[in-house]
Design an enzyme around this catalytic site. Structure first.
Site, PDB file in Angstrom:
ATOM      1  CD1 TRP A   1      38.501  35.027  42.571  1.00  0.00           C
ATOM      2  CD2 TRP A   1      38.108  35.978  44.554  1.00  0.00           C
ATOM      3  NE1 TRP A   1      37.148  35.264  42.670  1.00  0.00           N
ATOM      4  CE2 TRP A   1      36.876  35.844  43.865  1.00  0.00           C
ATOM      5  CE3 TRP A   1      38.098  36.557  45.823  1.00  0.00           C
ATOM      6  CZ2 TRP A   1      35.670  36.256  44.406  1.00  0.00           C
ATOM      7  CZ3 TRP A   1      36.889  36.976  46.357  1.00  0.00           C
ATOM      8  CH2 TRP A   1      35.686  36.817  45.650  1.00  0.00           C
TER       9      TRP A   1
ATOM     10  NE  ARG B   1      43.929  28.521  47.352  1.00  0.00           N
ATOM     11  CZ  ARG B   1      43.155  28.056  48.322  1.00  0.00           C
ATOM     12  NH1 ARG B   1      42.715  26.827  48.266  1.00  0.00           N
ATOM     13  NH2 ARG B   1      42.838  28.796  49.348  1.00  0.00           N
TER      14      ARG B   1
ATOM     15  CE  LYS C   1      28.758  23.440  38.008  1.00  0.00           C
ATOM     16  NZ  LYS C   1      28.561  23.058  39.375  1.00  0.00           N
TER      17      LYS C   1
ATOM     18  CD  GLU D   1      25.417  21.908  40.842  1.00  0.00           C
ATOM     19  OE1 GLU D   1      25.183  22.802  41.656  1.00  0.00           O
ATOM     20  OE2 GLU D   1      26.548  21.704  40.374  1.00  0.00           O
TER      21      GLU D   1
ATOM     22  CB  CYS E   1      44.840  34.270  47.107  1.00  0.00           C
ATOM     23  SG  CYS E   1      43.989  35.846  46.960  1.00  0.00           S
TER      24      CYS E   1
ATOM     25  CD  GLU F   1      29.457  27.505  39.187  1.00  0.00           C
ATOM     26  OE1 GLU F   1      30.010  27.702  40.265  1.00  0.00           O
ATOM     27  OE2 GLU F   1      29.219  26.355  38.762  1.00  0.00           O
TER      28      GLU F   1
ATOM     29  CG  HIS G   1       3.161  30.760  42.184  1.00  0.00           C
ATOM     30  ND1 HIS G   1       1.838  31.103  42.319  1.00  0.00           N
ATOM     31  CD2 HIS G   1       3.216  29.418  42.363  1.00  0.00           C
ATOM     32  CE1 HIS G   1       1.128  30.021  42.594  1.00  0.00           C
ATOM     33  NE2 HIS G   1       1.942  28.982  42.620  1.00  0.00           N
TER      34      HIS G   1
ATOM     35  CG  ASN H   1      44.287  32.642  50.701  1.00  0.00           C
ATOM     36  OD1 ASN H   1      43.294  33.263  50.352  1.00  0.00           O
ATOM     37  ND2 ASN H   1      44.277  31.352  50.959  1.00  0.00           N
ATOM     38  N   GLY H   2      43.498  35.940  52.104  1.00  0.00           N
ATOM     39  CA  GLY H   2      42.562  36.222  53.189  1.00  0.00           C
ATOM     40  C   GLY H   2      42.177  37.687  53.205  1.00  0.00           C
TER      41      GLY H   2
ATOM     42  CE  LYS I   1      37.102  22.611  42.463  1.00  0.00           C
ATOM     43  NZ  LYS I   1      35.684  22.739  42.094  1.00  0.00           N
TER      44      LYS I   1
HETATM   45  C1  G6P Z   1      32.807  28.175  45.183  1.00  0.00           C
HETATM   46  C2  G6P Z   1      32.974  27.210  44.035  1.00  0.00           C
HETATM   47  C3  G6P Z   1      31.755  26.296  43.940  1.00  0.00           C
HETATM   48  C4  G6P Z   1      31.517  25.596  45.269  1.00  0.00           C
HETATM   49  C5  G6P Z   1      31.415  26.590  46.428  1.00  0.00           C
HETATM   50  C6  G6P Z   1      31.440  25.881  47.769  1.00  0.00           C
HETATM   51  O1  G6P Z   1      31.799  29.077  44.898  1.00  0.00           O
HETATM   52  O2  G6P Z   1      33.152  27.910  42.814  1.00  0.00           O
HETATM   53  O3  G6P Z   1      31.952  25.338  42.928  1.00  0.00           O
HETATM   54  O4  G6P Z   1      30.348  24.842  45.196  1.00  0.00           O
HETATM   55  O5  G6P Z   1      32.525  27.485  46.410  1.00  0.00           O
HETATM   56  O6  G6P Z   1      32.693  25.272  47.916  1.00  0.00           O
HETATM   57  P1  G6P Z   1      32.996  24.018  48.799  1.00  0.00           P
HETATM   58  O7  G6P Z   1      34.463  23.756  48.590  1.00  0.00           O
HETATM   59  O8  G6P Z   1      32.685  24.400  50.212  1.00  0.00           O
HETATM   60  O9  G6P Z   1      32.147  22.903  48.321  1.00  0.00           O
END
Ligand code: G6P
Length: 611
Positions: free
Chosen positions: A73, A27, A488, A484, A2, A491, A507, A99-100, A606
């Site tokens: 969010w 956010r 990606k 990773e 948020c 996402e 396996h 937010n929280g 994010k």
């Molecule tokens: C969220 C974001 C990711 C990020 C993760 C950890 O899930 O969408 O892109 O890697 O949080 O966030 P941080 O800010 O701790 O790297």
């Protein structure tokens, strides 16, 4: 998660809040709302993006000098108009954004229901707001005092902003666990989850700490703790320009951030790495060098993409420094009663520096006497501030929800740290050290070179955009990169993807292989090369489609793979900084081909400030 924004001062407040919310949409973006005071309290809110709300309230009288706004969010209650913030108290006089998560909201709600309150939303926020109003009414106290009393009763995380129809200049704000920045202007104040909403107005900001409450008026900023004692606000100068948070001609922030990597990696190395002199200057590491040299183990905690950087750190630190490393998901670590002893080193990796699980994990470890080292992108963020030492990644603001340039910044920091510690500890030869310094120094140029072939990835993306699943395989230093790459793609394109160690694939995942399954191999030239070629043969024998990221000059894999993408030659420890970039591009182009809003993919946020 948020995003919250507030303004009080002589300017028109609504445009400041709306523009600020657009910058904070990373956010959360499932609903939006604003509350303003212009001859009374007005609240406008709607399910959807900030732009949807803006369009919806065109023509309304939005003139005001005080306003708060929220981009959501969802945690409590589905995204809907009624669950959107701001919420209004029963009297209709107070509006609040949050937010929280208030963990004990159910108990408080029960108490309020017994007193005859009713609720119009499913949110914990509306409960907290009415709780505050109830305290104010029953204790005959002012709003500030009521907020303080309420906050002492609640458990959970919050950053809240409140306005009161009867006090049309004041915003009351408080935080615990969710970020809050207050921008200090001349006769005006700005509030935000980060500094982006206030960048063009002021460079002077105050980062509010946990358990602090702010009373914010145009000409006054009073900061107090929950014990009602005044705290002198500590003003920090922002080192960020507006251009850094704009798209600068790119279609999406994600693409801009991918293409920024030659300069962001350069910025990360600059002033630290001097390959010609054979030196690495990292004061955060040097201040703790005896701890690092004598460490019997290092624990890394992180989430998401940052966790993948942590996994690579395990491989690199163990290889170069000969220190055992454990990599933990912060969300597991914080709850599973891990063994943390006095003097243990915990490295927290986080782009935002605000991820709730990572933050709490290190708070717990710190209580046990561990030394916290932060690898963080956002300057002044909570994780940066509670760390005993650390190194910023200097990637600049990352707006695209999928992390790209922050990840390569984390890798660059990790490599420099490992080299520095190895050199100090004497676990690396001078030759290897100097070679790796030269290699690291050359990375920005090599990234620049490989980005010139981005269109080739676009062609590959077109070919595979219809896939339902994908497998990403790598060995050694490229295994975290495979993980990773899969993350990606998930996402940004919503294609189900799994990352696996290439040999472990036998396996289980091999059962999925058929002529429809794209299998992405991260197979740059390294000590595992022959082994990964064998794994590729195993996929080919089962008719899987092979996409391979390989090193220039490789003349074996092109004969096996359906599609290849070349990256410049590099030492195997450094190569992940190159091999990850085509995978970022692949997910971007597949996402675009599928019509996904790549900067704001569904359900993600994010900065995850809830557990
Ligand atoms: C969220 C974001 C990711 C990020 C993760 C950890 O899930 O969408 O892109 O890697 O949080 O966030 P941080 O800010 O701790 O790297």
């Amino acid at each position: 998660m948020c995003g919250i924004v507030g303004y009080t001062g002589p300017r028109e407040a609504y445009p400041i809040v709306i523009t600020g919310l657009k910058r904070l949409e990373y956010r959360g973006y499932d609903s939006t709302g604003v509350a303003l005071l212009n001859g009374g309290l007005k609240v406008y809110k709607k399910k959807g993006r900030v732009a949807d709300l803006e369009e919806n309230i065109l023509g309304k009288n939005l003139h005001c000098n005080i306003a708060i706004g929220h981009t959501r969010w969802a945690t409590h209650g589905e995204p809907s108009d009624r669950n959107a913030h701001p919420h209004t108290s029963a009297s209709g006089k107070l509006a609040m954004i949050h937010n929280g998560i208030i963990e004990n909201y159910a108990q408080i709600k029960k108490e309020l229901l017994n007193k005859g309150y009713s609720f119009t939303s499913d949110t914990d926020t509306e409960v907290l707001l009415n709780f505050i109003e109830d305290i104010r009414k029953n204790n005959d106290c002012n709003l500030e005092e009521a907020v303080r009393v309420a906050l002492k009763r609640i458990t959970g995380a919050y950053c809240i902003l409140l306005i009161d129809e009867d006090d049309p200049e004041t915003i009351i704000a408080a935080r615990k666990g969710s970020p809050l920045v207050i921008g200090v202007g001349k006769g005006e104040h700005f509030l935000g989850s980060d500094a982006s909403p206030m960048l063009e107005y002021t460079k002077e900001v105050v980062y509010v700490n946990d358990y602090e409450l702010a009373i914010v008026r145009p000409n006054e900023l009073i900061l107090k703790n929950l014990g009602n004692e005044k705290i002198t606000p500590f003003i920090t100068k922002l080192d960020m320009e507006l251009a850094a948070i704009e798209k600068g001609g790119y279609d999406h922030f994600m693409l801009k951030e991918i293409f920024e990597q030659p300069s962001t990696i350069h910025d990360c190395l600059r002033g630290r790495l001097d390959a010609a002199a054979g030196t690495i200057t990292m004061s955060g590491v040097m201040n703790n060098i005896e701890h690092f040299k004598n460490a019997s183990r290092i624990i890394i905690v992180a989430c998401g993409t940052s966790w993948h950087a942590g996994l690579l750190a395990e491989y690199v630190i163990e290889e170069l420094c000969r220190i055992p490393v454990e990599v933990e998901y912060a969300s597991e670590f914080r709850y599973r009663n891990p063994i943390v002893n006095k003097g243990d080193i915990i490295i927290a990796i986080s782009q935002s520096g605000e991820t709730a699980d990572t933050l709490v994990a290190i708070e717990r470890a710190k209580e046990n006497g561990a030394i916290i080292f932060g690898i963080v992108n956002v300057v002044g963020s909570s994780i940066a501030r509670i760390s005993d030492g650390g190194a910023y990644t200097h990637a600049g603001p990352e707006i695209g929800v999928a992390s790209t340039k922050a990840f390569t910044g984390q890798l660059a920091v990790i490599m420099m740290m490992a080299l520095k510690i190895a050199k100090e500890k004497g676990t690396i030869t001078d030759d290897r050290y100097n070679k790796l310094l030269m290699e690291l120094d050359a990375v920005p140029e090599k990234v620049d070179a490989l980005l010139k072939s981005a269109d080739l990835i676009k062609i590959i993306a077109e070919k595979y955009k219809g896939a339902g699943d994908a497998l990403f395989l790598g060995r050694g230093y490229n295994f975290p990169i495979a993980l990773e790459g899969a993350l990606k793609l998930k996402e940004i394109s919503y294609i189900h993807a799994e990352g696996y160690p290439a040999a472990e694939m036998k396996h289980g995942p091999i059962a999925l292989v058929d002529e429809n399954l794209p299998v992405v191999f991260v197979a740059t030239k390294d000590s595992y090369h022959e082994k990964i070629v064998s794994n590729m043969q195993e996929i080919k024998a089962r008719k899987g489609k092979i996409i391979a990221i390989i090193t220039e000059g490789d003349d074996v894999i092109p004969g096996l793979a359906d599609d290849v993408f070349y990256v410049p030659t590099a030492d195997e420890i450094i190569a992940p900084l190159l091999s990850t970039i085509p995978l970022q591009l692949l997910s971007y182009y597949v996402g675009i081909a599928k019509g996904v809003d790549v900067d704001k993919p569904r359900n993600l946020a994010k900065s995850v400030t809830v557990e």
